[in-house]
Design a protein around this motif. Sequence first.
Motif, PDB file in Angstrom:
ATOM      1  N   ILE A  94      77.163  42.524 -57.802  1.00  0.00           N
ATOM      2  CA  ILE A  94      76.720  41.251 -58.366  1.00  0.00           C
ATOM      3  C   ILE A  94      75.224  41.327 -58.610  1.00  0.00           C
ATOM      4  N   GLU A  95      74.822  40.950 -59.799  1.00  0.00           N
ATOM      5  CA  GLU A  95      73.402  41.032 -60.135  1.00  0.00           C
ATOM      6  C   GLU A  95      72.661  39.799 -59.612  1.00  0.00           C
ATOM      7  N   THR A  96      71.576  40.049 -58.922  1.00  0.00           N
ATOM      8  CA  THR A  96      70.708  38.954 -58.469  1.00  0.00           C
ATOM      9  C   THR A  96      69.274  39.345 -58.836  1.00  0.00           C
ATOM     10  N   ILE A 134      74.044  43.363 -55.424  1.00  0.00           N
ATOM     11  CA  ILE A 134      74.644  43.312 -54.083  1.00  0.00           C
ATOM     12  C   ILE A 134      76.165  43.435 -54.195  1.00  0.00           C
ATOM     13  N   PRO A 135      76.818  43.900 -53.120  1.00  0.00           N
ATOM     14  CA  PRO A 135      78.269  44.072 -53.185  1.00  0.00           C
ATOM     15  C   PRO A 135      78.977  42.740 -53.408  1.00  0.00           C
ATOM     16  N   ASP A 136      80.124  42.841 -54.045  1.00  0.00           N
ATOM     17  CA  ASP A 136      81.039  41.718 -54.112  1.00  0.00           C
ATOM     18  C   ASP A 136      81.787  41.728 -52.775  1.00  0.00           C
ATOM     19  N   ILE A 137      81.526  40.744 -51.919  1.00  0.00           N
ATOM     20  CA  ILE A 137      82.045  40.884 -50.552  1.00  0.00           C
ATOM     21  C   ILE A 137      83.564  40.812 -50.492  1.00  0.00           C
ATOM     22  N   PHE A 182      84.234  44.423 -50.256  1.00  0.00           N
ATOM     23  CA  PHE A 182      83.403  45.265 -49.401  1.00  0.00           C
ATOM     24  C   PHE A 182      84.157  45.589 -48.113  1.00  0.00           C
ATOM     25  N   ALA A 183      84.423  46.874 -47.890  1.00  0.00           N
ATOM     26  CA  ALA A 183      85.174  47.292 -46.694  1.00  0.00           C
ATOM     27  C   ALA A 183      84.271  47.189 -45.479  1.00  0.00           C
ATOM     28  N   SER A 184      84.484  46.157 -44.668  1.00  0.00           N
ATOM     29  CA  SER A 184      83.520  45.892 -43.592  1.00  0.00           C
ATOM     30  C   SER A 184      84.104  46.112 -42.204  1.00  0.00           C
ATOM     31  N   GLY A 185      85.179  46.886 -42.117  1.00  0.00           N
ATOM     32  CA  GLY A 185      85.760  47.158 -40.802  1.00  0.00           C
ATOM     33  C   GLY A 185      86.306  45.886 -40.174  1.00  0.00           C
ATOM     34  N   ASN A 186      85.970  45.676 -38.911  1.00  0.00           N
ATOM     35  CA  ASN A 186      86.517  44.513 -38.201  1.00  0.00           C
ATOM     36  C   ASN A 186      85.644  43.275 -38.319  1.00  0.00           C
ATOM     37  N   LEU A 187      84.603  43.368 -39.111  1.00  0.00           N
ATOM     38  CA  LEU A 187      83.666  42.247 -39.171  1.00  0.00           C
ATOM     39  C   LEU A 187      84.288  41.072 -39.943  1.00  0.00           C
ATOM     40  N   LEU A 199      80.022  38.552 -42.635  1.00  0.00           N
ATOM     41  CA  LEU A 199      79.700  39.285 -43.857  1.00  0.00           C
ATOM     42  C   LEU A 199      78.905  38.399 -44.810  1.00  0.00           C
ATOM     43  N   GLU A 200      79.310  37.135 -44.891  1.00  0.00           N
ATOM     44  CA  GLU A 200      78.556  36.203 -45.744  1.00  0.00           C
ATOM     45  C   GLU A 200      77.123  36.040 -45.259  1.00  0.00           C
ATOM     46  N   GLN A 201      76.961  35.973 -43.944  1.00  0.00           N
ATOM     47  CA  GLN A 201      75.590  35.869 -43.398  1.00  0.00           C
ATOM     48  C   GLN A 201      74.762  37.097 -43.766  1.00  0.00           C
ATOM     49  N   LEU A 202      75.410  38.280 -43.717  1.00  0.00           N
ATOM     50  CA  LEU A 202      74.676  39.529 -43.989  1.00  0.00           C
ATOM     51  C   LEU A 202      74.221  39.636 -45.442  1.00  0.00           C
ATOM     52  N   PHE A 203      74.981  38.973 -46.326  1.00  0.00           N
ATOM     53  CA  PHE A 203      74.646  39.083 -47.744  1.00  0.00           C
ATOM     54  C   PHE A 203      74.048  37.809 -48.321  1.00  0.00           C
TER      55      PHE A 203
END
Length: 597
Positions: free
Chosen positions: A527-529, A534-537, A540-545, A550-554
């Motif tokens: 996603i262009e900012t 930034i990744p399209d969450i 986004f393969a984030s394991g067990n998170l 994930l939203e907070q991280l991005f």
Amino acid sequence: MGDIENISKNPENQLKMLLFHRNPELNGRLETFVRMLEPANIVVITDPDFYEKKLVGEMATDHELIELNRKYYSNSYLYRSNPDDVARTEKDTYISSLDEKNAGATNNWMEPEHLKSRIFNLIKGSMKNKTMYIVPFILGPAGSKYSEAGIQITDNPYVVINLIKISLVGKEAINRIENTGKYVVAIHVTGTLDKNNRYIAHFTDEDLIISVNTAYGGNALLTKKGYALRIASVHARDNSRMAEHMMALEVTSPSGRKYGISGAFPSASGKTNLSMIRTPTDMAGWDAQLLSDDIIWMHINNDSLYAINPEYGFFGVAPGTNATTNPNAMKAFNRDTIFTNTALTTDGKPWWYSLDPSVSEVYDWHGNLTTDLKNAAHPNSRFTTPIKNYPYLSSKFYDNEGLKIDAMLFGGRRSDLIPLVRQAKSWAQGVLFGAMIRAETTAATTGKVGILRNDPMAMIPFCGYNIGDYFQHWLDMGKLVQHRPEIFYVNWFRKDSDGNFIWPGFSENFRVIEWIASRLDAKANAIETPVGLIPDIANFASGNLGKNKLEQLFEIDYPGWLKELNEIEPFFKKIGDSFPEELWREFHNMKDGVEKQ
Ligand code: GTP
Ligand code: SPV
Ligand code: MN
């Protein structure tokens, strides 16, 4: 060894007879320092294995090294430094170029002759009753044309044994110097360790470094930050190369594709750990092998950037390293290692809190028995380990061209604002990403910890010339290289409102690498900012998170970004005329974009 021992009774003759007989200029320089320092004895480290054993034996006999429990750590020792000499001291570090402009706004500068006379006054006669060690070294693969060589003089056996572990020391270095006629001279004098008269001086116009009144790693192991970054960055500028404070690793995907990834993070901010990353259990087929944990030199080959590692060993941060966070480091430092300023268990093992919180009592880094476990190891305690001990070393480490770099990461400790990962839209925006690094300070340098400071490309303590010219060099390199690496910015250190890291980090960072690899393959969307891609969450393969984390991280906090840009702007302005126009344009583009949000 008979020859060396004999001739060493007559220091000046030894230099003439044994060393650099094809290089009278270097011999002349060495003789000047022999006369000034007046050593009782001179030893040339032609045979590093022999001298490492000899010096370690002597230091152990003198209780300067404590042998660790052989059951767990073979051929390994603990060293306790002077308590006032435990980290790099940037206020004592000088770029002493003839022209003050070449040091720029961010380096300490003093006129070379003035600085030399101060230092010479301090070091005159300071090796009386001491042995002078002459340590010839090669930085980089022995046969590579991109490698360089030099000699370090020191009166300190601890420095010698560390140099032997982290650099390629010995006869081949003398041969290289003889054959090429090119070398850097590095003089180290332990002196009194007086912290008010400490100098780490880089005479960048004459390939000379002098360090006095310190024996701490980054201040005294002059092959490392002094040469491989400060002096080498000047050489790199002049030869269309790069000398960067970057780790590098070779990643292999399940389909067998290889990716060269480098990363610049400020001191004690995750380079060594990322370079030693282990694959998460659910990412079978992915693999990573280490090229370098701290410094790389890059050159152009086949229209791409290739990296070699100028070092032969690690000088890594001990605290935080354990079987969960970095099991691979533990496989390397369980032998042939010198631990500096860690704590010590009562059964003779090196110790810091996270390594084994179950003990109740240890010797702290001063040697006193204590139950105050959290403060027992110095926060900048370190391990010195030869790289050949590392079990997952990339074959490219020995390759004369090195590793092709496909992606470069910037990063740093930021508890807020900075997303987990973002990608630059262009090389120039990537250079801006690097220039914009602002990170929390760590125990690797003396001073307060956790203070935000500007640290472009993680090079603010290590750039050997004007940082504005250095930015321009980055922009120029992008124009010279056809297959430019993609540039990313990562932050493993964002915290939630309770002050806990949101991202689990360490091996989980492989998930970010996976996204980066799929960006290189043009597979993942982004996603262009205004502050990058930034990744399209959703993908986004984030394991067990969880999704919430994930939203907070991005999360992109635009008012926060505007504040950030406004706070960085005066730092850029301070750099003055040398700050590239092109980079100002990138900066204003980003700022305009953020303001419009
Ligand atoms: P220098 O050798 O000083 O250049 O440091 P470095 O950049 O190599 O940092 P290193 O990998 O040694 O990590 C420094 C500290 O950060 C250690 O205490 C690590 O345990 C910690 N650290 C490294 N990676 C991560 C991570 O992904 N997450 C968190 N939370 N901590 C990390
Ligand atoms: C750093 O501080 O970046 C280190 C340790 O890697 S030192 O060698 O002291 O520079
Ligand atoms: Mn490191």
